[in-house]
Write a protein that holds these residues in place. Structure first.
Motif, PDB file in Angstrom:
ATOM      1  N   THR A  55      53.492  37.503  38.282  1.00 25.77           N
ATOM      2  CA  THR A  55      52.465  38.096  39.435  1.00 25.77           C
ATOM      3  C   THR A  55      52.583  37.812  40.953  1.00 25.77           C
ATOM      4  O   THR A  55      52.612  36.652  41.016  1.00 25.77           O
ATOM      5  CB  THR A  55      51.179  38.114  38.662  1.00 25.77           C
ATOM      6  N   GLN A  56      52.155  39.110  41.315  1.00 22.00           N
ATOM      7  CA  GLN A  56      52.470  38.608  43.099  1.00 22.00           C
ATOM      8  C   GLN A  56      51.222  39.480  43.689  1.00 22.00           C
ATOM      9  O   GLN A  56      50.728  40.578  43.148  1.00 22.00           O
ATOM     10  CB  GLN A  56      53.658  39.862  43.762  1.00 22.00           C
ATOM     11  N   TYR A  57      50.670  38.574  44.423  1.00 24.20           N
ATOM     12  CA  TYR A  57      49.026  38.606  44.500  1.00 24.20           C
ATOM     13  C   TYR A  57      49.231  38.772  45.859  1.00 24.20           C
ATOM     14  O   TYR A  57      49.586  38.110  47.033  1.00 24.20           O
ATOM     15  CB  TYR A  57      48.230  37.228  44.235  1.00 24.20           C
ATOM     16  N   THR A  59      47.035  38.856  47.990  1.00 21.05           N
ATOM     17  CA  THR A  59      45.590  38.348  48.914  1.00 21.05           C
ATOM     18  C   THR A  59      45.259  37.610  47.957  1.00 21.05           C
ATOM     19  O   THR A  59      45.234  37.489  46.653  1.00 21.05           O
ATOM     20  CB  THR A  59      44.369  39.139  49.118  1.00 21.05           C
ATOM     21  N   ARG A  60      45.001  35.694  47.916  1.00 19.39           N
ATOM     22  CA  ARG A  60      44.138  35.120  47.850  1.00 19.39           C
ATOM     23  C   ARG A  60      43.002  35.479  46.466  1.00 19.39           C
ATOM     24  O   ARG A  60      42.835  34.904  45.386  1.00 19.39           O
ATOM     25  CB  ARG A  60      43.520  33.295  48.139  1.00 19.39           C
ATOM     26  N   GLU A  61      42.357  36.144  47.072  1.00 19.50           N
ATOM     27  CA  GLU A  61      40.920  36.363  46.665  1.00 19.50           C
ATOM     28  C   GLU A  61      41.233  37.405  45.420  1.00 19.50           C
ATOM     29  O   GLU A  61      40.744  37.549  43.881  1.00 19.50           O
ATOM     30  CB  GLU A  61      40.079  37.920  47.089  1.00 19.50           C
ATOM     31  N   HIS A  62      42.140  39.046  45.354  1.00 17.38           N
ATOM     32  CA  HIS A  62      42.923  38.980  44.019  1.00 17.38           C
ATOM     33  C   HIS A  62      43.238  38.268  43.015  1.00 17.38           C
ATOM     34  O   HIS A  62      43.348  38.615  41.397  1.00 17.38           O
ATOM     35  CB  HIS A  62      44.294  40.194  45.047  1.00 17.38           C
ATOM     36  N   ALA A  63      44.212  36.987  43.488  1.00 18.14           N
ATOM     37  CA  ALA A  63      44.857  36.376  42.376  1.00 18.14           C
ATOM     38  C   ALA A  63      42.974  35.237  41.916  1.00 18.14           C
ATOM     39  O   ALA A  63      43.554  35.243  40.676  1.00 18.14           O
ATOM     40  CB  ALA A  63      45.386  35.209  43.286  1.00 18.14           C
ATOM     41  N   ARG A  64      42.754  35.892  41.801  1.00 23.92           N
ATOM     42  CA  ARG A  64      41.305  34.639  41.878  1.00 23.92           C
ATOM     43  C   ARG A  64      40.126  35.030  41.014  1.00 23.92           C
ATOM     44  O   ARG A  64      40.412  35.533  39.792  1.00 23.92           O
ATOM     45  CB  ARG A  64      40.542  33.843  43.395  1.00 23.92           C
ATOM     46  N   ARG A  65      40.531  36.747  41.275  1.00 23.56           N
ATOM     47  CA  ARG A  65      40.339  37.952  40.696  1.00 23.56           C
ATOM     48  C   ARG A  65      41.457  38.214  39.323  1.00 23.56           C
ATOM     49  O   ARG A  65      40.376  38.302  37.681  1.00 23.56           O
ATOM     50  CB  ARG A  65      39.835  39.243  40.826  1.00 23.56           C
ATOM     51  N   ASP A  66      42.181  38.010  38.754  1.00 25.92           N
ATOM     52  CA  ASP A  66      42.922  38.119  38.100  1.00 25.92           C
ATOM     53  C   ASP A  66      42.916  36.811  37.385  1.00 25.92           C
ATOM     54  O   ASP A  66      43.118  37.190  36.142  1.00 25.92           O
ATOM     55  CB  ASP A  66      44.578  38.419  38.714  1.00 25.92           C
ATOM     56  N   ILE A  67      43.222  36.027  38.180  1.00 32.21           N
ATOM     57  CA  ILE A  67      42.644  34.525  36.924  1.00 32.21           C
ATOM     58  C   ILE A  67      42.111  34.383  36.025  1.00 32.21           C
ATOM     59  O   ILE A  67      41.536  33.650  34.871  1.00 32.21           O
ATOM     60  CB  ILE A  67      43.184  33.309  38.198  1.00 32.21           C
TER      61      ILE A  67
END
Length: 103
Positions: A55-57, A59-67
């Motif tokens: 996955t390419q995120y 933003t950091r917030e997008h990564a946090r929510r996805d994880i």
């Protein structure tokens, strides 16, 4: 009189105090004992292989929510683990709580 045990070099008093404040038991084995870390390392390897490396995120917030979504909706309720008797973390936790309640 015995002196208190000093934290290992890879931990700190501040870290230990934070864990204690949040009710988390710190697991630190003897030097050279790998079993304390093996489950955590296995989890992070799985997270990277099954999710973050694919996955390419933006933003950091997008990564946090996805994880968080991956852990809460896939990993914990569905993924089976040999260390948990081929149960999911969710099943293992429920079994633990039932045994604790029965005792």
């Amino acid at each position: 009189m015995r002196r208190p045990v000093e934290p290992k070099q890879y931990t700190s008093k501040k870290y230990a105090d934070t864990l204690r404040r949040h009710g988390i038991r710190q697991s630190v084995g003897r030097t050279g004992i790998c079993y304390d870390n093996s489950l955590a390392e296995s989890f992070f390897a799985t997270l990277k292989n099954e999710r973050t490396h694919r996955t390419q995120y933006p933003t950091r917030e997008h990564a946090r929510r996805d994880i968080i979504r991956y852990i809460e909706f896939w990993y914990n309720p569905r993924r089976r683990h040999s260390a948990l008797g081929y149960r999911s973390p969710h099943q293992a936790r429920n079994d633990y709580l039932k045994r604790r309640q029965a005792a």
